[in-house]
Design an enzyme around this catalytic site. Structure first.
Site, PDB file in Angstrom:
ATOM      1  N   TYR A 156      81.279   6.581 -16.312  1.00 44.25           N
ATOM      2  CA  TYR A 156      80.495   5.431 -16.780  1.00 44.25           C
ATOM      3  C   TYR A 156      81.327   4.572 -17.734  1.00 44.25           C
ATOM      4  CZ  TYR A 156      76.597   2.787 -18.785  1.00 44.25           C
ATOM      5  OH  TYR A 156      75.753   1.774 -19.203  1.00 44.25           O
TER       6      TYR A 156
HETATM    7  N1  LIG Z   1      69.789   1.080 -21.133  1.00 44.70           N
HETATM    8  C1  LIG Z   1      70.874   1.137 -21.889  1.00 44.70           C
HETATM    9  O1  LIG Z   1      70.902   1.760 -22.961  1.00 44.70           O
HETATM   10  C2  LIG Z   1      72.130   0.431 -21.451  1.00 44.70           C
HETATM   11  C3  LIG Z   1      73.173   0.304 -22.366  1.00 44.70           C
HETATM   12  C4  LIG Z   1      74.325  -0.358 -21.978  1.00 44.70           C
HETATM   13  C5  LIG Z   1      74.426  -0.879 -20.722  1.00 44.70           C
HETATM   14  N2  LIG Z   1      73.404  -0.744 -19.841  1.00 44.70           N
HETATM   15  C6  LIG Z   1      73.560  -1.301 -18.515  1.00 44.70           C
HETATM   16  O2  LIG Z   1      72.475  -2.163 -18.242  1.00 44.70           O
HETATM   17  C7  LIG Z   1      72.243  -2.182 -16.842  1.00 44.70           C
HETATM   18  C8  LIG Z   1      70.775  -1.899 -16.566  1.00 44.70           C
HETATM   19  O3  LIG Z   1      70.467  -0.630 -17.095  1.00 44.70           O
HETATM   20  P1  LIG Z   1      68.978  -0.089 -17.265  1.00 44.70           P
HETATM   21  O4  LIG Z   1      68.941   0.687 -18.511  1.00 44.70           O
HETATM   22  O5  LIG Z   1      68.020  -1.199 -17.050  1.00 44.70           O
HETATM   23  O6  LIG Z   1      68.955   0.960 -16.045  1.00 44.70           O
HETATM   24  P2  LIG Z   1      67.832   1.374 -14.987  1.00 44.70           P
HETATM   25  O7  LIG Z   1      68.333   2.606 -14.322  1.00 44.70           O
HETATM   26  O8  LIG Z   1      66.490   1.409 -15.598  1.00 44.70           O
HETATM   27  O9  LIG Z   1      67.887   0.152 -13.946  1.00 44.70           O
HETATM   28  C9  LIG Z   1      68.985  -0.031 -13.092  1.00 44.70           C
HETATM   29  C10 LIG Z   1      68.519  -0.757 -11.838  1.00 44.70           C
HETATM   30  O10 LIG Z   1      69.650  -0.881 -10.961  1.00 44.70           O
HETATM   31  C11 LIG Z   1      69.262  -0.510  -9.655  1.00 44.70           C
HETATM   32  N3  LIG Z   1      70.411  -0.036  -8.887  1.00 44.70           N
HETATM   33  C12 LIG Z   1      71.061   1.164  -9.002  1.00 44.70           C
HETATM   34  N4  LIG Z   1      72.032   1.246  -8.075  1.00 44.70           N
HETATM   35  C13 LIG Z   1      72.003   0.079  -7.375  1.00 44.70           C
HETATM   36  C14 LIG Z   1      72.758  -0.409  -6.285  1.00 44.70           C
HETATM   37  N5  LIG Z   1      73.729   0.313  -5.704  1.00 44.70           N
HETATM   38  N6  LIG Z   1      72.469  -1.646  -5.819  1.00 44.70           N
HETATM   39  C15 LIG Z   1      71.469  -2.379  -6.368  1.00 44.70           C
HETATM   40  N7  LIG Z   1      70.718  -1.952  -7.384  1.00 44.70           N
HETATM   41  C16 LIG Z   1      70.981  -0.730  -7.883  1.00 44.70           C
HETATM   42  C17 LIG Z   1      68.209   0.578  -9.858  1.00 44.70           C
HETATM   43  O11 LIG Z   1      67.409   0.754  -8.707  1.00 44.70           O
HETATM   44  C18 LIG Z   1      67.450   0.044 -11.058  1.00 44.70           C
HETATM   45  O12 LIG Z   1      66.408  -0.815 -10.669  1.00 44.70           O
HETATM   46  C19 LIG Z   1      73.194  -1.160 -16.229  1.00 44.70           C
HETATM   47  O13 LIG Z   1      74.355  -1.815 -15.747  1.00 44.70           O
HETATM   48  C20 LIG Z   1      73.537  -0.272 -17.399  1.00 44.70           C
HETATM   49  O14 LIG Z   1      74.771   0.378 -17.259  1.00 44.70           O
HETATM   50  C21 LIG Z   1      72.249  -0.093 -20.179  1.00 44.70           C
END
Ligand SMILES: NC(=O)c1ccc[n+]([C@@H]2O[C@H](COP(=O)([O-])OP(=O)(O)OC[C@H]3O[C@@H](n4cnc5c(N)ncnc54)[C@H](O)[C@@H]3O)[C@@H](O)[C@H]2O)c1
Length: 250
Positions: A156
């Site tokens: 990641y």
């Molecule tokens: N939540 C956090 O603390 C956090 C922190 C830093 C970065 N992020 C980043 O923010 C983004 C969103 O995270 P989140 O917390 O909302 O996660 P989440 O898992 O709740 O949502 C992610 C979404 O991406 C979709 N997804 C996964 N694989 C996919 C693919 N191959 N093609 C299309 N869609 C796909 C999933 O179905 C889901 O709807 C991510 O890139 C994550 O790395 C999140």
């Protein structure tokens, strides 16, 4: 005399990947509220359609790690809504949480395919059109893990670092060729479904590193994204904006 319409996205077409829940859903809602028409792309088609239905957007199945899937979804978005002004690459996965000795190649490949190749494929699929129209905004959701490196999250953290570098490189390639900008953001912890499979110790570690002593909210992330994809953000490109409660040290 009305108030000036700061940061309006009226008339613009936006694509948000991973928009079927959590942060992506929040971004899709915020951009819609600012006036954009939004195509919500997600590997979970039912969620994409659910979110889209509630914002008068377009919900489409898309696996960002597959070129045919990316091309099919973007063709459908263009056909239904028009040329794409804004791309938010938000889809991402955490993958296996474990120390290096317990990871195998498959664990890296799986995360790489979504978090890095997905961003590459999506950017490549829209950049020609943006350059032709001399306008575009690309926003990539990286992570503070990509700057700081989180133990037990090597796939990641490293793919997110790569997203920050991809952003900088692409931004420089297109700088000066019309008003096309490419930026990234690095959130620290925002509690969402992404944490459901993560061990508590890993989450506690990440939260303990946030100087503000709290986690972020989806609304805070969506507000930053809104600014960065607005017309007004025209002299900012190749940057990584932290939204980390002060965690980043560079
Ligand atoms: N939540 C956090 O603390 C956090 C922190 C830093 C970065 N992020 C980043 O923010 C983004 C969103 O995270 P989140 O917390 O909302 O996660 P989440 O898992 O709740 O949502 C992610 C979404 O991406 C979709 N997804 C996964 N694989 C996919 C693919 N191959 N093609 C299309 N869609 C796909 C999933 O179905 C889901 O709807 C991510 O890139 C994550 O790395 C999140």
């Amino acid at each position: 005399m009305g108030e000036p319409n700061f940061f309006s996205l009226r008339g613009q077409i936006a694509v948000v990947t991973g928009g079927g829940q959590s942060i992506g859903e929040g971004i899709a809602r915020r951009l819609t509220a600012a006036g954009a028409r939004v195509a919500v792309l997600d590997i979970n088609a039912a969620n994409a359609r659910r979110v889209a239905a509630s914002i008068a957007g377009l919900g489409l199945h898309c696996d960002v790690s597959s070129r045919p899937s990316v091309e099919a979804a973007l063709s459908e978005a263009r056909r239904a809504l028009g040329p794409i002004d804004i791309l938010v690459n938000n889809a991402g996965i955490v993958g296996k949480t474990a120390r290096l000795q317990e990871l195998d190649e498959k664990d890296l490949d799986e995360v790489y395919a979504v978090n890095l190749k997905g961003v590459f494929l999506m950017c490549r699929a829209v950049i020609g059109e943006m350059l032709e129209r001399r306008y575009g905004r690309i926003l990539n959701v990286a992570s503070i893990a990509g700057k700081e490196g989180n133990p037990t999250l090597i796939p990641y953290s490293s793919t997110k670092a790569a997203v920050i570098a991809l952003t900088k490189a692409l931004a420089k390639e297109v700088a000066g060729l019309g008003d096309v900008t490419v930026n990234s953001i690095s959130p620290a912890v925002v509690f969402t479904k992404i944490h459901e499979t993560m061990p508590k110790a890993t989450i506690d570690y990440m939260v303990s590193k946030i100087p503000m002593g709290r986690t972020g909210t989806i609304e805070e992330v969506a507000a930053l994204v809104h600014y960065l994809v607005s017309r007004e953000a025209s002299f900012t490109t190749g940057q990584c904006y932290d939204i980390s409660g002060g965690r980043a040290t560079y």
